[in-house]
Design a protein around this motif. Structure first.
Motif, PDB file in Angstrom:
ATOM      1  N   ILE A  75      23.559  59.598  39.757  1.00 35.45           N
ATOM      2  CA  ILE A  75      24.482  58.572  40.239  1.00 35.45           C
ATOM      3  C   ILE A  75      25.707  58.559  39.330  1.00 35.45           C
ATOM      4  O   ILE A  75      25.670  59.064  38.210  1.00 35.45           O
ATOM      5  CB  ILE A  75      23.819  57.175  40.278  1.00 35.45           C
ATOM      6  N   THR A  76      26.805  57.994  39.811  1.00 32.57           N
ATOM      7  CA  THR A  76      28.050  58.049  39.047  1.00 32.57           C
ATOM      8  C   THR A  76      28.012  57.136  37.828  1.00 32.57           C
ATOM      9  O   THR A  76      27.166  56.243  37.710  1.00 32.57           O
ATOM     10  CB  THR A  76      29.253  57.639  39.918  1.00 32.57           C
ATOM     11  N   TRP A  77      28.974  57.357  36.952  1.00 27.88           N
ATOM     12  CA  TRP A  77      29.097  56.513  35.769  1.00 27.88           C
ATOM     13  C   TRP A  77      29.358  55.060  36.172  1.00 27.88           C
ATOM     14  O   TRP A  77      28.842  54.132  35.557  1.00 27.88           O
ATOM     15  CB  TRP A  77      30.222  57.035  34.877  1.00 27.88           C
ATOM     16  N   TYR A  78      30.142  54.863  37.227  1.00 29.45           N
ATOM     17  CA  TYR A  78      30.445  53.498  37.679  1.00 29.45           C
ATOM     18  C   TYR A  78      29.205  52.804  38.235  1.00 29.45           C
ATOM     19  O   TYR A  78      29.050  51.585  38.095  1.00 29.45           O
ATOM     20  CB  TYR A  78      31.576  53.522  38.710  1.00 29.45           C
ATOM     21  N   HIS A  79      28.303  53.552  38.867  1.00 25.34           N
ATOM     22  CA  HIS A  79      27.013  52.987  39.279  1.00 25.34           C
ATOM     23  C   HIS A  79      26.220  52.548  38.041  1.00 25.34           C
ATOM     24  O   HIS A  79      25.641  51.459  38.016  1.00 25.34           O
ATOM     25  CB  HIS A  79      26.189  54.025  40.051  1.00 25.34           C
ATOM     26  N   LEU A 128      16.073  51.161  36.928  1.00 17.68           N
ATOM     27  CA  LEU A 128      15.607  52.420  37.499  1.00 17.68           C
ATOM     28  C   LEU A 128      15.305  52.288  38.992  1.00 17.68           C
ATOM     29  O   LEU A 128      15.532  53.218  39.768  1.00 17.68           O
ATOM     30  CB  LEU A 128      14.366  52.911  36.744  1.00 17.68           C
ATOM     31  N   TRP A 129      14.791  51.130  39.386  1.00 20.78           N
ATOM     32  CA  TRP A 129      14.509  50.914  40.809  1.00 20.78           C
ATOM     33  C   TRP A 129      15.791  51.003  41.619  1.00 20.78           C
ATOM     34  O   TRP A 129      15.852  51.687  42.640  1.00 20.78           O
ATOM     35  CB  TRP A 129      13.845  49.553  41.006  1.00 20.78           C
ATOM     36  N   TYR A 130      16.839  50.309  41.147  1.00 16.92           N
ATOM     37  CA  TYR A 130      18.124  50.351  41.858  1.00 16.92           C
ATOM     38  C   TYR A 130      18.738  51.753  41.815  1.00 16.92           C
ATOM     39  O   TYR A 130      19.368  52.192  42.784  1.00 16.92           O
ATOM     40  CB  TYR A 130      19.096  49.345  41.254  1.00 16.92           C
ATOM     41  N   ALA A 131      18.580  52.460  40.701  1.00 15.21           N
ATOM     42  CA  ALA A 131      19.117  53.819  40.601  1.00 15.21           C
ATOM     43  C   ALA A 131      18.471  54.730  41.637  1.00 15.21           C
ATOM     44  O   ALA A 131      19.155  55.487  42.338  1.00 15.21           O
ATOM     45  CB  ALA A 131      18.889  54.371  39.189  1.00 15.21           C
ATOM     46  N   ILE A 183      22.325  44.078  44.315  1.00 15.52           N
ATOM     47  CA  ILE A 183      21.839  43.419  43.097  1.00 15.52           C
ATOM     48  C   ILE A 183      22.112  41.916  43.172  1.00 15.52           C
ATOM     49  O   ILE A 183      21.252  41.093  42.831  1.00 15.52           O
ATOM     50  CB  ILE A 183      22.497  44.019  41.838  1.00 15.52           C
ATOM     51  N   ASP A 184      23.301  41.551  43.652  1.00 16.57           N
ATOM     52  CA  ASP A 184      23.668  40.131  43.741  1.00 16.57           C
ATOM     53  C   ASP A 184      22.742  39.358  44.686  1.00 16.57           C
ATOM     54  O   ASP A 184      22.497  38.163  44.476  1.00 16.57           O
ATOM     55  CB  ASP A 184      25.120  39.983  44.207  1.00 16.57           C
ATOM     56  N   THR A 185      22.240  40.033  45.725  1.00 23.84           N
ATOM     57  CA  THR A 185      21.312  39.366  46.654  1.00 23.84           C
ATOM     58  C   THR A 185      19.849  39.567  46.241  1.00 23.84           C
ATOM     59  O   THR A 185      18.939  39.286  47.014  1.00 23.84           O
ATOM     60  CB  THR A 185      21.514  39.870  48.097  1.00 23.84           C
ATOM     61  N   GLU A 186      19.652  40.083  45.012  1.00 19.80           N
ATOM     62  CA  GLU A 186      18.317  40.216  44.407  1.00 19.80           C
ATOM     63  C   GLU A 186      17.361  41.044  45.258  1.00 19.80           C
ATOM     64  O   GLU A 186      16.199  40.692  45.447  1.00 19.80           O
ATOM     65  CB  GLU A 186      17.717  38.835  44.121  1.00 19.80           C
ATOM     66  N   LEU A 187      17.848  42.172  45.750  1.00 20.38           N
ATOM     67  CA  LEU A 187      17.022  43.026  46.598  1.00 20.38           C
ATOM     68  C   LEU A 187      15.755  43.477  45.867  1.00 20.38           C
ATOM     69  O   LEU A 187      14.677  43.536  46.469  1.00 20.38           O
ATOM     70  CB  LEU A 187      17.818  44.253  47.062  1.00 20.38           C
TER      71      LEU A 187
END
Length: 341
Positions: free
Chosen positions: A101-105, A120-123, A140-144
């Motif tokens: 994933i990108t640096w900005y991610h 790691l889950w989000y990545a 992330i903001d909606t707490e997925l």
């Protein structure tokens, strides 16, 4: 010896193909090299951090002095490199996962996640779903993560579905769904909520998650010469089964499970083909009491889960622009269905 025109064109075509392939490989590897480079810089910073609080500020100034044409070495970014290397000291692990994933991610994940497990889950979800940095931030903001990985999801999947389908089904369902695209109103009217879900089908599919293909709403089935209408019917491209969704604007009631069980039996008898897996039901309720729902599902003979949903004000404009259009969703579904056929 003179080369004829056909031979020349053949060589040109071959070289162009090689150039195109090389450009793709370079682009693919460039991000990985950048992430590993930043990790390495961060590691060096951490080794020298004992030199004082102004070390990073002085480093940024001196780098800019000698490399004025190179961006990415601001004080802020150098501090992110340091944090990144502290979080993940294993170079091989960074290369295998986080360099995809990108640096900005990675910056968004450093800013917004609470622990390494969540990071790691989000990545991995970003890699799997191809999320942009802004879509990742919205998730992330909606707490997925909390909604998707809730330990106490109310289902009977483990009891009624074989592995690995039961595990995949558990990963597919959320404990709570968030429909930001539906305006809050009081009282909630079931038909109006359903209408807005269908009108905003692209956004609805994004919230449901990867693999859902929309079949129809108020889907007609006939049993014993009587007409019945399923609120929302989907086919899941990874689970390879129909998913029946019943929408309720009240809290969960035990009788809802009985009705959904009836619909699942009818769908398995009327629509399910030999190659399809057993159909799955999802009860979407305005809220739910887990213990009541667990008792209601205890002796049900069809696989189903009970989830709550929340309705908020509409998404900010900067987020709403990031969601795929209906046309994009349709193209993805058509491509998937074409592969299945």
């Amino acid at each position: 010896m003179l080369m004829n025109n056909n031979e020349y064109l053949s060589i040109v075509k071959d070289i162009k193909a090689k150039i195109q392939n090389a450009r793709f490989r370079i682009a693919l590897n460039a991000n990985k090299e950048l992430i590993l480079f930043y990790w390495d810089i961060g590691k060096s910073i951490n080794q020298k951090a004992k030199w004082g609080n102004k070390f990073v500020e002085n480093l940024a100034r001196d780098i800019k002095s000698d490399f004025s044409d190179i961006k990415g070495f601001s004080v802020r970014n150098l501090k992110y490199m340091s944090k990144f290397a502290k979080l993940y000291p294993n170079n091989q692990f960074v290369q295998a996962v986080l360099a995809q994933i990108t640096w900005y991610h990675n910056i968004a994940l450093m800013d917004k996640t609470e622990n390494i497990k969540e990071y790691l889950w989000y990545a991995n979800e970003t890699i799997k779903n191809g999320w942009s940095r802004n879509v990742l931030a919205m998730q992330i903001d909606t707490e997925l993560y909390k909604r998707q990985t809730a330990e106490r999801k109310t289902t009977n999947f483990k009891k009624l579905l074989p592995k690995p389908q039961s595990e995949l089904a558990l990963q597919t369902i959320k404990d709570t769904y968030i429909f930001d695209f539906i305006s809050a109103r009081d009282p909630l009217i079931e038909k109006e909520v359903e209408k807005e879900l269908v009108t905003n089908i692209a956004k609805f599919l994004v919230e449901l998650g990867k693999g859902f293909a929309f079949v129809g709403n108020q889907y007609h089935i006939e049993v014993s010469k009587k007409d019945y209408y399923i609120d929302l019917l989907f086919y899941h491209l990874d689970l390879r089964c129909y998913i029946v969704v019943e929408l309720k604007t009240t809290g969960f009631m035990p009788e809802y499970a009985g009705k959904l069980n009836f619909y699942l039996s009818a769908v398995d008898d009327i629509l399910k083909k030999k190659e399809d897996k057993p159909s799955i039901g999802i009860l979407l309720c305005a809220d739910k009491d887990n213990l009541t729902a667990e008792y209601a599902l205890k002796d049900i003979n069809k696989p189903m889960g009970v989830s709550a949903y929340k309705i908020f004000e509409r998404l900010p404009k900067e987020y709403s622009k990031l969601l795929p259009s209906v046309e994009d969703i349709k193209k993805r579904i058509e491509l998937k269905l074409g592969k299945i056929k």
